[in-house]
Structures are given as C-alpha cells and as structure tokens.
Design an enzyme around this catalytic site. Structure first.
Site: not given
Ligand code: PMM
Length: 264
Positions: A205, A239
C-alpha cells in the site's frame, strides 16, 4: 490470505490477472505458496476507482471461484460489496465474504451472509472509494475505527450472523493518510480487544511507498515489516500479495513469540 484481483485496474496488480485463466493460475500459485485463504475480487477499490456493475463483477469472479473450489478445500473469500455478487460466489463454493463497506453499501449483504451461514470480513472505510482520500480527518483514529467496527459487528449479529463468523479489518489506506495507517498498526491491540479476529491488509500500500520511496514493485520488504508487526500485535489474518515471503517472515515472528511464551 492471498489476493487474487480479477480486475483491469487494482492499484497493486491491476490487469495482471484480468482473465479468469490468468487469475486461476495465480490462485494456484498462491495455494502452492501456502496461503490459508484465497480472496478473489472483481472490483477495484483503489482511491478514485469507478464502480463496476454486478453483472461484470460476477462474470469476473464466479468462474475463478468455481474452478478453484473444484481443486482445493481451502477457504475462499469473495471481495465484494454487492449481495448479488456474494450470493453467486457463495453458490459456487465461496465460504466467506470480504466486504470493504462492512455491509453498508448493500442492505441485503448481512442478511445474505446470515442466511448462508457464511463468514464475513467487516472493513472500515471512510466514505466511498471514489472520494475516500479527499481530506480524511479523525480525532483519535484508532478509537473511531474501533467504534465503527464494533457497531458493524453488532449490525451483523442483529442480522443473524454468528459472532464466530465475524472478522474485522481497520482498512489500511481506505480514507486514511499515512499517519492514520501508522496509528492503526501501532494501536492494533485496541481492535484485537473487540474480541473478533482482526484482518490486516497493508501489502504494497501507498503509505509503505511514501515512507521508503519504494515503487509498487519494490514494496515487498516494507510489506513484510508491516505484516510481522501486525501479526505481533495480534492480527489473525494478513491479506497479502506475496504469500511465500510473508509465510517465511511470519515463521520467524512466530518462533520468537513461542520462545517468549516458553520463557515466561
Ligand atoms: N484492501 C484492498 C482490497 N480489499 N479487503 C480487506 N479486507 N482489507 C484490505 O485492506 C483490502 C481489501 C485493496 O488492495 P488491493 O488492490 O491490493 O487488493
């Protein structure tokens, strides 16, 4: 929790796994690397992202989840805010809904999860992805996120979701500046104290880049540092994009934690 984004525009890997075939191959790779859960998403939530309609999102995630279900017993979660997409994913074998709106964007979501006896991740976000980074202001960000998550968990329970099926997530980067993300990681114990397992998604991030100068594809080391710190503070799920590297980092963190317990 290994991330499979079946999207053309996610911030971290947009477009890499946009076809169901590429996404499935990536999911297999994450399983081989030792993921405990596979999280499949079909709508980018990056700052400024535009919404996708349910039919498009469904068409992205359902074939991947269906094919994956035929190959593995691992829990599969669907990263969606739409009950219609969640229902289709649960019908083909998903076990869990990862809802970045914590059930706020679709009134049918919590009743659906209750009815299917599925698990749900309730994540904190300020506003909506299109505008969430426009001047987010908090007093005590940890207290505000904790209060939000407690209220959403209560809403889920009122809708009939079993307490042991509820996970909470501070939503790193969702309507938060760097200092907010750091405060949430530093104060994670206060979220753990809510009594629900905590999920943390810091992988790759922006705040990691702004602290180190690392571009997106250089963020493995800072992501691992964040993962280890989150785990040490009591996070139960991380995650992440880089499952094998995260497992290796956690092996050390867990061994040290065990040694500390044996000592005490
Ligand atoms: N971050 C993203 C998408 N979904 N879901 C949860 N539970 N927690 C998160 O921090 C989160 C998420 C965005 O990140 P990505 O684009 O790398 O999927």
């Amino acid at each position: 929790m290994g991330i499979v984004n079946v999207t053309p525009d996610s911030f971290s890997d947009g477009g890499l796994y946009a076809s169901p075939e590429a996404a499935l191959a990536h999911a297999r790779q994450l399983v081989a690397e030792g993921a405990d859960v596979i999280d499949v998403g079909g709508e980018s939530t990056r700052p400024g992202a535009l919404p996708v309609d349910a039919a498009t999102e469904r068409a992205r995630v359902v074939p991947v989840i269906e094919a994956l279900r035929a190959e593995t017993d691992l829990p599969i979660s669907v990263d969606t805010t739409k009950a219609e997409v969640a229902a289709a994913a649960l019908a083909v074998g998903a076990d869990m809904v990862n809802d970045v709106s914590a059930g706020r964007f679709d009134d049918a979501m919590l009743p659906l999860v209750a009815e299917r006896d599925a698990a749900i991740v309730l994540m904190h976000m300020r506003g909506v992805p299109a505008t969430m980074q426009d001047a987010p202001i908090y007093g005590d960000v940890v207290a505000e996120v904790a209060a939000f998550l407690a209220a959403r968990a209560e809403a889920a329970r009122t809708a009939g979701v079993a307490a042991e099926r509820i996970w909470v997530d501070p939503g790193i980067g969702f309507g938060k500046h760097r200092e907010h993300n750091l405060a949430l990681l530093a104060g994670l114990e206060r979220l753990v104290a809510l009594g629900y397992p905590v999920v943390v998604g810091a992988s790759r991030k922006g705040f990691l880049g702004s602290l180190t100068g690392a571009s997106l594809d250089e963020r493995l080391a800072p992501s691992l540092a964040a993962a280890v710190l989150a785990a040490a503070a009591g996070a139960r799920a991380l995650r992440v994009h880089d499952v094998a590297a995260t497992r290796a980092a956690l092996a050390i963190a867990n061994a040290v934690a065990r040694a500390g317990r044996a000592d005490g």
